[in-house]
Design a protein around this motif. Structure first.
Motif, PDB file in Angstrom:
ATOM      1  N   CYS A  28      48.228  44.154  85.278  1.00  0.00           N
ATOM      2  CA  CYS A  28      48.116  42.690  85.307  1.00  0.00           C
ATOM      3  C   CYS A  28      46.950  42.220  86.174  1.00  0.00           C
ATOM      4  N   THR A  96      61.545  34.346  84.229  1.00  0.00           N
ATOM      5  CA  THR A  96      61.002  35.703  84.265  1.00  0.00           C
ATOM      6  C   THR A  96      60.419  35.916  85.646  1.00  0.00           C
ATOM      7  N   THR A  97      60.884  36.945  86.335  1.00  0.00           N
ATOM      8  CA  THR A  97      60.548  37.103  87.738  1.00  0.00           C
ATOM      9  C   THR A  97      60.435  38.576  88.108  1.00  0.00           C
ATOM     10  N   MET A 191      49.741  45.305  77.051  1.00  0.00           N
ATOM     11  CA  MET A 191      48.808  44.501  76.245  1.00  0.00           C
ATOM     12  C   MET A 191      47.482  44.318  76.984  1.00  0.00           C
ATOM     13  N   ASP A 194      45.064  42.345  81.272  1.00  0.00           N
ATOM     14  CA  ASP A 194      44.823  42.541  82.701  1.00  0.00           C
ATOM     15  C   ASP A 194      43.493  41.920  83.098  1.00  0.00           C
TER      16      ASP A 194
END
Ligand code: SAM
Length: 329
Positions: A28, A96-97, A191, A194
């Protein structure tokens, strides 16, 4: 309705509350972090709730998912959730965490009406966690998961991204752990999102690989495909059920044809796809004083031009300039 030119209708709104994060997961962002958005560019809590209300009350949004960055870093989170669950018709509200801070916040969030959480957990090994996320916080994540379960934010769902040579040996232990705890695990293909643009297709652990690894240790059967709807995960019953595991083949098994998502970034841009290269600036419109009707019109126009697919396999594919943390995953 937020209908695009292919007839898909967006009902699931992902709202990023901040681009900041307290982890540095290498799929990421780089270890040194990123240049965060300056505060004046972020939507205020008031602005977020105004846009979410327009989505829910006028545009057919039925699910709101708060994300980031790390949404637990946003101070007004509990208030934003409470104001979202008070909307009519009441949307489903989830988060989402990475779970850091959930030990403290799970109770207040449940009391504010939060329905569910998706917690990211890529490894159960402390050293691997540090290698992958560049922070020594595995214990906080596990404590956060337990707190979410105890607060009734069920089913607790887990997202895991496998990286070759880093944590790809952990598919089976992760599933065992989740089965043991009653959490629902989903593996997501990595995916090209990043910030470092380091994604390489040959390094990606594919959905086929994940399934082959799991099938060697567990009895997996297709869960009823009718249940999948527009959900990105292909679901499998483990040992005949009721426990399930999901695999999200975002790259090799795209589900764009059934996509029902639309995104609002922390700085107020509507994105009709994770991989969109265009955005519609609702923050500027809002701050110039336009009405709710006009904001709804702009939002409708942004969704209308959604492309048929994410195009990762297209030779002309361009990674979006915003990384995942600044879009809201
Ligand atoms: N900080 C929160 C978290 O950790 O869940 C929310 C934001 S994070 C961007 C949302 C999800 O995106 C996480 O499950 C994360 O693993 C996933 N993610 C981030 N970058 C990704 C990538 N390049 N490919 C696939 N999933 C990714």
């Amino acid at each position: 309705m937020l209908r695009d030119s292919f007839g898909r209708v967006a009902t699931d709104l992902r709202v990023s509350l901040t681009d900041r994060c307290n982890l540095r997961c290498s799929y990421c962002m780089p270890p040194e972090g990123l240049d965060w958005l300056p505060k004046p560019e972020l939507l205020t809590a008031e602005e977020i709730v105004r846009l979410v209300a327009i989505g829910v009350e006028r545009l057919g949004i039925t699910e709101v998912r708060y994300t980031g960055g790390e949404p637990l870093l946003r101070r007004e989170l509990v208030d934003i959730v409470a104001r979202t669950t008070a909307l009519a018709p009441r949307p489903q509200v989830s988060l989402t965490t990475n779970g850091i801070g959930l030990a403290r916040l799970a109770g207040p969030l449940a009391a504010a009406g939060l329905d569910r959480v998706n917690v990211s957990l890529d490894t159960l090994d402390r050293e691997t966690f540090v290698k992958l996320a560049h922070r020594d916080r595995l214990a906080d994540v596990l404590a956060g998961l337990a707190a979410a379960e105890a607060a009734g934010l069920r089913p607790v769902k887990i997202n895991a991204v496998l990286m070759r040579g880093v944590n790809d040996h952990e598919a089976v232990p992760l599933l065992r752990y989740c089965l043991d705890k009653g959490y629902e695990l989903r593996f997501i293909e990595q995916m090209p999102l990043d910030a470092q643009h380091g994604w390489r297709r040959e390094n990606m652990i594919t959905a086929d690989e994940i399934l082959a690894t799991l099938q060697a240790s567990f009895d997996l059967t297709d869960a009823d495909p009718a249940e999948r709807g527009s959900a990105p995960a292909e679901l499998f019953l483990v040992g005949g059920g009721p426990a399930r595991v999901g695999v999200i083949g975002s790259v090799t098994r795209p589900f764009c044809g059934a996509c029902d998502r639309v995104r609002l970034t922390a700085d107020g841009q509507i994105r009709n796809c994770l991989f969109a290269t265009d955005e519609s600036d609702l923050r500027a419109a809002m701050r110039s004083g336009v009405s709710d009707d006009e904001l709804a019109e702009r939002w409708l126009a942004a969704v209308r031009i959604k492309k048929a697919g994410h195009g990762i396999d297209d030779p002309a594919f361009l990674q979006p300039s915003r990384p995942m943390s600044a879009i809201g995953g």
